[in-house]
Design a protein around this motif. Structure first.
Motif, mmCIF file in Angstrom:
data_model
loop_
_atom_site.group_PDB
_atom_site.id
_atom_site.type_symbol
_atom_site.label_atom_id
_atom_site.label_comp_id
_atom_site.label_asym_id
_atom_site.label_seq_id
_atom_site.Cartn_x
_atom_site.Cartn_y
_atom_site.Cartn_z
ATOM 1 N N UNK A 109 34.628 29.367 42.917
ATOM 2 C CA UNK A 109 35.654 29.448 43.951
ATOM 3 C C UNK A 109 36.767 30.411 43.548
ATOM 4 N N UNK A 110 37.183 30.347 42.293
ATOM 5 C CA UNK A 110 38.225 31.271 41.811
ATOM 6 C C UNK A 110 37.755 32.717 41.884
ATOM 7 N N UNK A 111 36.501 32.942 41.516
ATOM 8 C CA UNK A 111 35.959 34.295 41.574
ATOM 9 C C UNK A 111 35.996 34.830 43.006
ATOM 10 N N UNK A 112 35.572 34.025 43.961
ATOM 11 C CA UNK A 112 35.551 34.466 45.368
ATOM 12 C C UNK A 112 36.964 34.747 45.872
ATOM 13 N N UNK A 113 37.908 33.890 45.528
ATOM 14 C CA UNK A 113 39.277 34.087 45.995
ATOM 15 C C UNK A 113 39.884 35.352 45.397
ATOM 16 N N UNK A 114 39.722 35.550 44.112
ATOM 17 C CA UNK A 114 40.275 36.741 43.464
ATOM 18 C C UNK A 114 39.591 38.009 43.979
ATOM 19 N N UNK A 115 38.295 37.933 44.189
ATOM 20 C CA UNK A 115 37.579 39.116 44.680
ATOM 21 C C UNK A 115 38.060 39.495 46.074
ATOM 22 N N UNK A 116 38.222 38.487 46.947
ATOM 23 C CA UNK A 116 38.710 38.769 48.299
ATOM 24 C C UNK A 116 40.122 39.337 48.267
ATOM 25 N N UNK A 120 36.479 39.658 36.261
ATOM 26 C CA UNK A 120 35.197 39.861 36.934
ATOM 27 C C UNK A 120 35.365 40.046 38.440
ATOM 28 N N UNK A 121 36.525 39.681 38.957
ATOM 29 C CA UNK A 121 36.767 39.834 40.394
ATOM 30 C C UNK A 121 37.336 41.200 40.752
ATOM 31 N N UNK A 122 37.542 42.073 39.775
ATOM 32 C CA UNK A 122 38.091 43.393 40.056
ATOM 33 C C UNK A 122 37.092 44.225 40.862
#
Length: 551
Positions: free
Chosen positions: A152-159, A320-322
């Motif tokens: 969930x954190x990855x998706x939020x940061x990526x968006x 990793x969300x960059x």
């Protein structure tokens, strides 16, 4: 001796304590007829066989202690009211190691003792209160929740970064030209600004990728096999080594979890029975020397050793969300960070439950923690072994250079086309830069000449100021001499007045006073009276005064 069956005739008995009497044989069934019993101690005897079923019918029983006997079976006695005696309410030999091949089962006992007369409370753990069966299941559930949070954190940061990148790109496209030269270039070639911006973005992209690669190695540990998770050129067998190391560490930590289970009837548990129910007392007491200070030291030790890995793993998940990374790069960083955080949190969890199960003193909790931390060094040991076999397998510097060269190559054939198109444009820009440099040199020469002339003017002005200062100094001396002359004249005037009054000759006095007043008027009018004239006038005035006195 043996307990007589006639004990059942004492129907009014409420308290019966037969502990530590070496009574043998079975417990008579007539004991269950004592319905008024509230206190029954049969501990530290040699009773054998089964406990009478009648004890399960005693509703008012508040204390029942049957430990340190040879009882093999206990009926389904309801859980007694433990308000008064607490954990010492219902005590039996239901702990391990047991004196029998089959451990005595007692679900409602409040305290279980083993063959060594050591006891431990049988109560629900925090895991049982959560509805989980043991520490292993709770660890799996915890890991699943952690993975969900990471995703969930990855998706939020990526968006967030995707939107931020698109917003910044739009603002750059709408940004006006900075100067007239840029506007002229855009008028001549509208695509020039876009090409220049792409080149700048490409250089910034290359530098950012190189920095991210170096940071990733530092965060996951450049001396660990886990660095293969974030490496750009990890081979299959290197990735296999990293995964095998992770699985091995989890397996080793799982052994500690299994040994920490609070299952008092399981021979595989290493739970320390730290309670003692004495022969001469009906209240059981703990013998553990573990204090809150030991837990504080444990917390500091774990944070000092695991804090770096936990923070590094969290940063890897964040990075990793960059949006600037490729999909494969983001996946590697995400799984590397999640794996590092997972094994670190598992080590912290294992240390906590293991020490809670077996630690009996402040020093023992530190020793147990060091053992778990020793297991956490397994990844670095494997890395050292690989470096001893072949240094190239652990040379991250060469790998970083390869990654940097690949990044500079950039996006395949597209980058080559950009460089070819940019070659001609660079030549045109070089010519323009040469012209601009010549104009700058002419302007600089004119400015230098102007500065030199200004220096000459300043020098001449300084000479004029110096001459004026000398003139002012001369004038001040002249004024000082005039002030001295005025003082001398005033003194002579005073003497003349006194002489005239003494003479008594009116005409002579008027004459002399007229002369004196004339001299004073000359001084007061600011005439330039020379000092020699004043000196000459003074003797004449004295001589006339003496003649008047003689007359």
């Amino acid at each position: 001796g043996r307990l007589s069956e006639s004990i059942g005739n004492l129907t009014s008995m409420e308290v019966l304590d037969l502990s530590d009497n070496d009574i043998k044989g079975s417990i008579p069934a007539e004991l269950g007829e004592l319905s008024n019993l509230t206190y029954l101690r049969l501990s530290y005897n040699a009773f054998t066989g089964k406990v009478p079923d009648g004890l399960a019918e005693m509703k008012g029983l508040q204390l029942l202690q049957l430990q340190s006997n040879r009882i093999t079976e206990i009926p389904a006695i309801a859980r007694l009211n433990s308000d008064e005696y607490g954990r010492s309410t219902f005590v039996t030999d239901c702990g391990v190691p047991s004196a029998f091949e089959k451990v005595l089962e007692c679900k409602n006992c409040t305290m279980c003792c083993n063959a060594n007369d050591n006891c431990y409370p049988q109560e629900k753990t925090r895991v049982d209160e959560w509805g989980l069966t043991d520490y292993g299941i709770s660890a799996v559930v915890f890991f699943a929740c952690f993975v969900a949070v990471c995703c969930l954190s990855f998706c939020l940061f990526y968006a967030y970064y995707k939107r931020k990148h698109s917003t910044s790109k739009t603002s750059e496209e709408t940004m006006p030209a900075e100067d007239d030269m840029t506007r002229d270039d855009e008028a001549k070639d509208p695509s020039q600004k876009m090409k220049t911006r792409e080149q700048k973005d490409q250089v910034a992209h290359e530098l950012a990728l190189k920095k991210d690669h170096e940071d990733a190695l530092k965060q996951i540990g450049d001396k660990s096999v886990y660095s293969y998770f974030v490496s750009e050129h990890t081979t299959k067998w290197q990735a296999l080594v990293a995964v095998a190391t992770l699985i091995t560490q989890i397996t080793l930590l799982a052994l500690f979890i299994k040994a920490s289970e609070a299952k008092l009837q399981d021979d595989k548990t290493e739970l320390q029975f730290t309670w003692l129910c004495p022969r001469d007392a009906d209240v059981c007491k703990t013998t553990s020397d573990l204090t809150y200070f030991g837990w504080v030291c444990f917390s500091l030790l774990m944070f000092a050793n695991l804090g770096t890995d936990l923070i590094g793993g969290a940063k890897l998940i964040y990075n990793s969300s960059q949006a600037r990374h490729s999909f494969g790069r983001r996946i590697r960083c995400f799984f590397g960070g999640m794996g590092l955080c997972s094994i670190t949190l598992l080590a912290l969890y294992v240390s906590t439950v293991y020490n809670k199960a077996i630690a009996t003193s402040d020093t023992e909790i530190i020793v147990n923690s060091v053992i778990v931390l020793f297991v956490m060094e397994f990844d670095e040991w494997n890395f050292s072994i690989m470096g001893a076999i072949n240094e190239k397998w652990t040379n991250h510097e060469a790998e970083s250079e390869d990654a940097s060269s690949d990044a500079k190559a950039g996006r395949g054939g597209e980058t080559k086309e950009i460089k070819k198109e940019g070659g001609k444009e660079d030549e045109r820009k070089n010519d323009e830069v040469g012209t601009i440099d010549e104009e700058k040199e002419d302007v600089i020469a004119e400015m230098k000449a102007e500065i030199a002339s200004q220096k000459e003017q300043i020098s001449s002005q300084q000479d004029v100021i110096t001459a004026q200062g000398e003139q002012l100094e001369k004038l001040s001396k002249i004024v000082q001499k005039m002030q001295e002359s005025q003082a001398a004249a005033a003194a002579m005037i005073s003497n003349s007045e006194n002489v005239v009054e003494c003479a008594g000759d009116t005409n002579s006095r008027q004459l002399k006073m007229g002369q004196v007043e004339a001299i004073a008027v000359n001084y007061e009018a600011g005439q330039n009276i020379q000092e020699p004239q004043a000196v000459v006038a003074a003797p004449e005035l004295e001589r006339d005064t003496e003649e008047d006195l003689q007359e």
